[in-house]
Write an enzyme that holds these catalytic residues in place. Structure first.
Site, PDB file in Angstrom:
ATOM      1  N   ARG A   1      -6.802   5.247   8.849  1.00  0.00           N
ATOM      2  CA  ARG A   1      -6.569   3.881   9.329  1.00  0.00           C
ATOM      3  C   ARG A   1      -7.067   3.640  10.762  1.00  0.00           C
ATOM      4  O   ARG A   1      -7.288   2.507  11.144  1.00  0.00           O
ATOM      5  CB  ARG A   1      -5.070   3.557   9.253  1.00  0.00           C
ATOM      6  CG  ARG A   1      -4.502   3.643   7.832  1.00  0.00           C
ATOM      7  CD  ARG A   1      -4.965   2.482   6.967  1.00  0.00           C
ATOM      8  NE  ARG A   1      -4.517   2.599   5.591  1.00  0.00           N
ATOM      9  CZ  ARG A   1      -3.306   2.249   5.158  1.00  0.00           C
ATOM     10  NH1 ARG A   1      -2.416   1.776   6.007  1.00  0.00           N
ATOM     11  NH2 ARG A   1      -2.999   2.376   3.886  1.00  0.00           N
ATOM     12  N   ASP A  54       2.917  -5.366   3.583  1.00  0.00           N
ATOM     13  CA  ASP A  54       3.245  -4.211   4.412  1.00  0.00           C
ATOM     14  C   ASP A  54       3.711  -4.587   5.814  1.00  0.00           C
ATOM     15  O   ASP A  54       3.861  -3.720   6.677  1.00  0.00           O
ATOM     16  CB  ASP A  54       2.021  -3.292   4.514  1.00  0.00           C
ATOM     17  CG  ASP A  54       1.542  -2.837   3.142  1.00  0.00           C
ATOM     18  OD1 ASP A  54       2.223  -1.988   2.538  1.00  0.00           O
ATOM     19  OD2 ASP A  54       0.517  -3.349   2.669  1.00  0.00           O
ATOM     20  N   CYS A 111       7.966   3.374  11.992  1.00  0.00           N
ATOM     21  CA  CYS A 111       7.107   2.311  11.465  1.00  0.00           C
ATOM     22  C   CYS A 111       7.766   0.929  11.478  1.00  0.00           C
ATOM     23  O   CYS A 111       7.091  -0.095  11.563  1.00  0.00           O
ATOM     24  CB  CYS A 111       6.701   2.605  10.023  1.00  0.00           C
ATOM     25  SG  CYS A 111       6.062   4.255   9.714  1.00  0.00           S
ATOM     26  N   LEU A 163       0.828  -1.199   0.000  1.00  0.00           N
ATOM     27  CA  LEU A 163       0.000   0.000   0.000  1.00  0.00           C
ATOM     28  C   LEU A 163       0.865   1.253   0.000  1.00  0.00           C
ATOM     29  O   LEU A 163       1.895   1.316   0.663  1.00  0.00           O
ATOM     30  CB  LEU A 163      -0.892   0.014   1.247  1.00  0.00           C
ATOM     31  CG  LEU A 163      -1.859  -1.156   1.404  1.00  0.00           C
ATOM     32  CD1 LEU A 163      -2.472  -1.145   2.804  1.00  0.00           C
ATOM     33  CD2 LEU A 163      -2.954  -1.087   0.346  1.00  0.00           C
ATOM     34  N   GLU A 218       5.191  -1.624  13.634  1.00  0.00           N
ATOM     35  CA  GLU A 218       4.647  -0.692  14.623  1.00  0.00           C
ATOM     36  C   GLU A 218       3.120  -0.646  14.590  1.00  0.00           C
ATOM     37  O   GLU A 218       2.487  -0.430  15.628  1.00  0.00           O
ATOM     38  CB  GLU A 218       5.205   0.711  14.367  1.00  0.00           C
ATOM     39  CG  GLU A 218       4.670   1.760  15.330  1.00  0.00           C
ATOM     40  CD  GLU A 218       5.203   3.140  15.023  1.00  0.00           C
ATOM     41  OE1 GLU A 218       5.865   3.708  15.905  1.00  0.00           O
ATOM     42  OE2 GLU A 218       4.948   3.658  13.921  1.00  0.00           O
ATOM     43  N   ASP A 219       2.534  -0.852  13.421  1.00  0.00           N
ATOM     44  CA  ASP A 219       1.092  -0.707  13.300  1.00  0.00           C
ATOM     45  C   ASP A 219       0.311  -1.830  13.971  1.00  0.00           C
ATOM     46  O   ASP A 219      -0.893  -1.693  14.209  1.00  0.00           O
ATOM     47  CB  ASP A 219       0.687  -0.628  11.821  1.00  0.00           C
ATOM     48  CG  ASP A 219       1.085   0.694  11.193  1.00  0.00           C
ATOM     49  OD1 ASP A 219       0.995   1.726  11.886  1.00  0.00           O
ATOM     50  OD2 ASP A 219       1.493   0.695  10.017  1.00  0.00           O
ATOM     51  N   HIS A 241      -0.462   9.319   9.277  1.00  0.00           N
ATOM     52  CA  HIS A 241      -0.524   8.800  10.645  1.00  0.00           C
ATOM     53  C   HIS A 241      -0.125   9.930  11.601  1.00  0.00           C
ATOM     54  O   HIS A 241       0.565  10.871  11.199  1.00  0.00           O
ATOM     55  CB  HIS A 241       0.464   7.647  10.854  1.00  0.00           C
ATOM     56  CG  HIS A 241      -0.032   6.309  10.424  1.00  0.00           C
ATOM     57  ND1 HIS A 241       0.784   5.392   9.786  1.00  0.00           N
ATOM     58  CD2 HIS A 241      -1.231   5.708  10.547  1.00  0.00           C
ATOM     59  CE1 HIS A 241       0.098   4.282   9.534  1.00  0.00           C
ATOM     60  NE2 HIS A 241      -1.131   4.459   9.986  1.00  0.00           N
ATOM     61  N   ARG A 287      -4.027  -5.883   5.878  1.00  0.00           N
ATOM     62  CA  ARG A 287      -2.988  -5.975   6.903  1.00  0.00           C
ATOM     63  C   ARG A 287      -3.465  -6.683   8.168  1.00  0.00           C
ATOM     64  O   ARG A 287      -2.670  -6.901   9.083  1.00  0.00           O
ATOM     65  CB  ARG A 287      -2.485  -4.575   7.267  1.00  0.00           C
ATOM     66  CG  ARG A 287      -1.875  -3.811   6.095  1.00  0.00           C
ATOM     67  CD  ARG A 287      -1.103  -2.619   6.573  1.00  0.00           C
ATOM     68  NE  ARG A 287       0.016  -3.028   7.414  1.00  0.00           N
ATOM     69  CZ  ARG A 287       0.768  -2.186   8.104  1.00  0.00           C
ATOM     70  NH1 ARG A 287       0.522  -0.894   8.072  1.00  0.00           N
ATOM     71  NH2 ARG A 287       1.776  -2.626   8.852  1.00  0.00           N
TER      72      ARG A 287
END
Length: 253
Positions: A131, A60, A248, A18, A65-66, A161, A85
């Protein structure tokens, strides 16, 4: 002070991941070199690195971190806002169980990306973005407040973000760019202001005695050095092509 960091090697499928940028297609070999240098920089900072292998089914997933929000005594497994994801959280959950006894979860219809969460001592700032939705933000706020933390929800206007444009360095000092420069939520902090042309460098990470910054931003480096920080510069071109930054690529705790 951090003692542990989790990173994940990017797979070749990263090239089809993405992105909202128009910076061109990443060069995979260069990406791997940059990721290797990122790990070496973390090791220089004195942390133990847990290195997860590539997962081609999740393009991704190098952006670990996400998938989680970490505190000193518990972890929150997120529910990433991009449907492609969502499966990434399984591996991160299994890995974090080796470090944490207490885990919490963001549940649908709430969505939340760790890139939208910034911790500054006992305070957490939660961005609402494309997100992270309001339901996800409220769930995290509730979890954090039950554990004695303070949490502030901040709807984003410009950035992808929250941590695209802000970083906490400790010592009540905040790095701010764009919409956060004059945001009232950050008025109590001493600020290092990043100009419009250098906004990408606002996504930096302090890891123990160093601040890691993207290379090519001499004004940012000068401001950090004048503030008393020792910096490590890393080339981030192939990460930036897919909306990624320094924060990230790791979970730090």
């Amino acid at each position: 002070m951090y003692s542990n960091v989790i990173v994940k090697t990017p797979g070749e499928s990263y090239l089809n991941g993405l992105t909202t940028s128009d910076l061109g297609k990443p060069v995979f070999e260069k990406l791997l070199d940059q990721h290797k240098e990122y790990i070496e920089a973390l090791e220089k900072c004195g942390v133990t690195v847990t290195h997860l292998p590539a997962s081609e089914e999740f393009p991704d997933s190098t952006f670990v971190e996400d998938a989680a929000v970490l505190t000193s005594d518990f972890a929150v497994i997120t529910n990433p806002g991009a449907e492609s994801r969502n499966g990434e959280i399984k591996e991160i959950e299994a890995t974090l169980k080796g470090f944490y006894e207490k885990l919490h979860y963001i549940k649908s219809p709430g969505t939340l990306d760790g890139g939208d969460i910034l911790q500054a001592e006992n305070n957490f700032y939660i961005g609402i973005s494309e997100r992270t939705n309001e339901e996800g933000a409220l769930q995290l706020k509730g979890i954090l407040e039950q554990q004695g933390y303070e949490a502030t929800i901040i709807p984003l206007k410009e950035f992808f973000h929250l941590k695209t444009g802000i970083a906490y360095l400790g010592d009540n000092r905040m790095v701010v760019a764009g919409e956060f420069v004059d945001h009232p939520a950050f008025d109590s902090y001493e600020k290092i202001v990043i100009g419009k042309e250098d906004e990408y460098s606002a996504n930096c990470i302090r890891v123990n005695d160093y601040v890691i910054i993207p290379s090519g931003y001499e004004e940012t480096k000068r401001k950090f050095n004048e503030a008393g920080y020792e910096t490590i510069e890393l080339e981030m071109s192939e990460v930036q092509k897919h909306d990624g930054g320094l924060s990230c690529l790791s979970l730090r705790f």
